[in-house]
Design a protein around this motif. Structure first.
Motif, PDB file in Angstrom:
ATOM      1  N   ARG A  18      10.191 -29.470 -78.153  1.00  0.00           N
ATOM      2  CA  ARG A  18      10.260 -28.926 -79.505  1.00  0.00           C
ATOM      3  C   ARG A  18       8.879 -28.761 -80.126  1.00  0.00           C
ATOM      4  O   ARG A  18       8.711 -28.821 -81.341  1.00  0.00           O
ATOM      5  N   ILE A  19       7.906 -28.568 -79.287  1.00  0.00           N
ATOM      6  CA  ILE A  19       6.533 -28.344 -79.734  1.00  0.00           C
ATOM      7  C   ILE A  19       6.212 -26.877 -79.500  1.00  0.00           C
ATOM      8  O   ILE A  19       6.350 -26.368 -78.394  1.00  0.00           O
ATOM      9  N   GLY A  20       5.817 -26.186 -80.564  1.00  0.00           N
ATOM     10  CA  GLY A  20       5.542 -24.760 -80.451  1.00  0.00           C
ATOM     11  C   GLY A  20       4.150 -24.409 -80.887  1.00  0.00           C
ATOM     12  O   GLY A  20       3.534 -25.105 -81.696  1.00  0.00           O
ATOM     13  N   MET A  21       3.670 -23.322 -80.337  1.00  0.00           N
ATOM     14  CA  MET A  21       2.398 -22.749 -80.765  1.00  0.00           C
ATOM     15  C   MET A  21       2.707 -21.588 -81.696  1.00  0.00           C
ATOM     16  O   MET A  21       3.335 -20.607 -81.307  1.00  0.00           O
ATOM     17  N   SER A  22       2.279 -21.694 -82.933  1.00  0.00           N
ATOM     18  CA  SER A  22       2.530 -20.645 -83.905  1.00  0.00           C
ATOM     19  C   SER A  22       1.620 -19.445 -83.649  1.00  0.00           C
ATOM     20  O   SER A  22       0.625 -19.543 -82.936  1.00  0.00           O
ATOM     21  N   ALA A  23       1.993 -18.304 -84.239  1.00  0.00           N
ATOM     22  CA  ALA A  23       1.203 -17.084 -84.067  1.00  0.00           C
ATOM     23  C   ALA A  23      -0.172 -17.251 -84.702  1.00  0.00           C
ATOM     24  O   ALA A  23      -0.291 -17.705 -85.837  1.00  0.00           O
ATOM     25  N   LEU A  24      -1.211 -16.862 -83.956  1.00  0.00           N
ATOM     26  CA  LEU A  24      -2.584 -17.002 -84.436  1.00  0.00           C
ATOM     27  C   LEU A  24      -3.367 -15.736 -84.098  1.00  0.00           C
ATOM     28  O   LEU A  24      -3.660 -15.473 -82.927  1.00  0.00           O
ATOM     29  N   LEU A  52       7.343 -23.557 -76.598  1.00  0.00           N
ATOM     30  CA  LEU A  52       7.464 -22.176 -77.063  1.00  0.00           C
ATOM     31  C   LEU A  52       6.123 -21.703 -77.593  1.00  0.00           C
ATOM     32  O   LEU A  52       5.484 -22.387 -78.388  1.00  0.00           O
ATOM     33  N   ILE A  53       5.714 -20.530 -77.148  1.00  0.00           N
ATOM     34  CA  ILE A  53       4.500 -19.891 -77.638  1.00  0.00           C
ATOM     35  C   ILE A  53       4.900 -18.620 -78.372  1.00  0.00           C
ATOM     36  O   ILE A  53       5.656 -17.804 -77.840  1.00  0.00           O
ATOM     37  N   ILE A  54       4.413 -18.464 -79.593  1.00  0.00           N
ATOM     38  CA  ILE A  54       4.600 -17.226 -80.329  1.00  0.00           C
ATOM     39  C   ILE A  54       3.317 -16.421 -80.206  1.00  0.00           C
ATOM     40  O   ILE A  54       2.230 -16.935 -80.468  1.00  0.00           O
ATOM     41  N   SER A  55       3.434 -15.182 -79.787  1.00  0.00           N
ATOM     42  CA  SER A  55       2.233 -14.362 -79.660  1.00  0.00           C
ATOM     43  C   SER A  55       1.558 -14.196 -81.009  1.00  0.00           C
ATOM     44  O   SER A  55       2.176 -14.340 -82.067  1.00  0.00           O
ATOM     45  N   GLU A  56       0.270 -13.893 -80.949  1.00  0.00           N
ATOM     46  CA  GLU A  56      -0.397 -13.475 -82.177  1.00  0.00           C
ATOM     47  C   GLU A  56       0.324 -12.247 -82.750  1.00  0.00           C
ATOM     48  O   GLU A  56       1.080 -11.571 -82.044  1.00  0.00           O
TER      49      GLU A  56
END
Length: 354
Positions: A18-24, A52-56
């Motif tokens: 449940r650790i995600g990378m927010s869009a940057l 989960l990785i959210i694209s920039e």
């Protein structure tokens, strides 16, 4: 912190934790085409075990943005560039959503991409945002007065095509960027939307663009659709009084909860957008989780902005900000620039010390 490492079902996809990378936004693409440096950047984050990785922010059509090197997803070269990235991220065990991005009135008609598009700068109404800096355009250039879009469905069609392209590019889903004063929030906000047709005026009408866009994305992706929303962080000159804000976003969330979204990312209040900071409009400070969580009873919620692992564990959220890196952040290299080594401040950070 055991619950943060439990798997989570998002739509038809299960993420490993449940650790995600927010869009940057990092401004490193080759023009608007994703490149090998971006692949290395996302590989590093996937190897760091983000579930989960959210694209920039990924441009859905040619736009005159403040960012010359933001990636897009409207042509075959961009799709191919993203496909290399998503394939690699998957091989490293992470899932990846594409954040679909239209800036609306925050574009500029003199920017090369806007000129190439052959379209005006569209927004809900002819109201310019205050502020804005286009450093790559000659002179002191700020935001322009946009052209009211005659038929908002033409923009919804662009989102739908971008969603189709994101599927070709191998993403696991799409996230609608509905925060930070960009196009969808411009429709939601009564200060930037003064339309008198079915797309403006009442709360229901102002929310129509976002809800119809989500439905169009669902036609392509089914349950693998999400959105990012910022009720308390009115960046880029948006923001309504508290009661109107709560009424508007409450209606939006009640209706969105019926759509079967994969998740909604709620951006928390931040001092960066404090109403006392400058003369622009801002969203009012309030607890977004306490206010809106009951309205999203059937939808996963990710909390964003200054979320420590401890807070994430407490609320069972994602997007833990984590501990600081063991080297200082250099804002001069964060977004790249001409004549500089683009790896600096991008792929050269040392591993965090825990």
């Amino acid at each position: 912190m055991s619950s943060l490492f439990n798997p989570l079902q998002l739509g038809s996809t299960t993420i490993s934790n449940r650790i995600g990378m927010s869009a940057l936004t990092r401004n490193r693409s080759s023009g608007t085409v994703p490149n090998e440096l971006m692949k290395e950047y996302y590989d590093q984050r996937a190897a760091g075990e983000a579930g989960l990785i959210i694209s920039e922010g990924t441009l859905i059509t040619r736009q005159g943005t403040e960012w010359q090197h933001a990636p897009g997803i409207w042509n075959d070269a961009q799709i191919a560039g993203w496909k290399k990235i998503t394939d690699s991220v998957h091989a490293l065990g992470s899932k990846m959503y594409c954040q679909l991005w239209h800036l609306g009135r925050l574009n500029h008609p003199e920017a090369p991409e806007q000129i190439a598009s052959g379209e005006p700068v569209y927004a809900p109404s002819a109201i310019a945002a205050r502020g804005g800096k286009f450093r790559y355009l000659p002179g002191t250039v700020t935001y322009t007065t946009p052209t009211p879009v005659p038929d908002p469905t033409i923009l919804i069609a662009q989102y739908k095509q971008a969603a189709i392209n994101a599927k070709k590019a191998g993403f696991d889903g799409v996230e609608l960027q509905c925060a930070n004063g960009y196009l969808p929030q411009q429709f939601l906000d009564s200060g930037s939307n003064k339309r008198t047709d079915k797309w403006g005026g009442s709360v229901e009408n102002r929310a129509r663009f976002v809800l119809e866009t989500l439905k169009a994305l669902i036609e392509v992706w089914g349950p693998n659709v999400a959105m990012k929303v910022a009720p308390a962080t009115g960046n880029n000159d948006v923001g309504m009084p508290l009661q109107e804000t709560i009424e508007t976003f409450s209606y939006l969330f009640r209706e969105a909860d019926k759509l079967g979204l994969a998740y909604v990312t709620l951006m928390r209040y931040s001092e960066l957008y404090d109403p006392e900071r400058d003369g622009k409009r801002h969203a009012p400070r309030h607890d977004v989780l306490a206010t809106y969580r009951p309205l999203l009873a059937h939808t996963n919620i990710f909390l964003n902005i200054q979320v420590t692992p401890e807070l994430a564990e407490e609320v069972r959220g994602g997007y833990g900000r984590g501990k600081p890196l063991d080297n200082a952040l250099d804002t001069k290299t964060l977004y790249g620039g001409s004549g500089v080594d683009l790896t600096v401040g991008y792929t050269d950070y040392k591993e965090a010390v825990y």
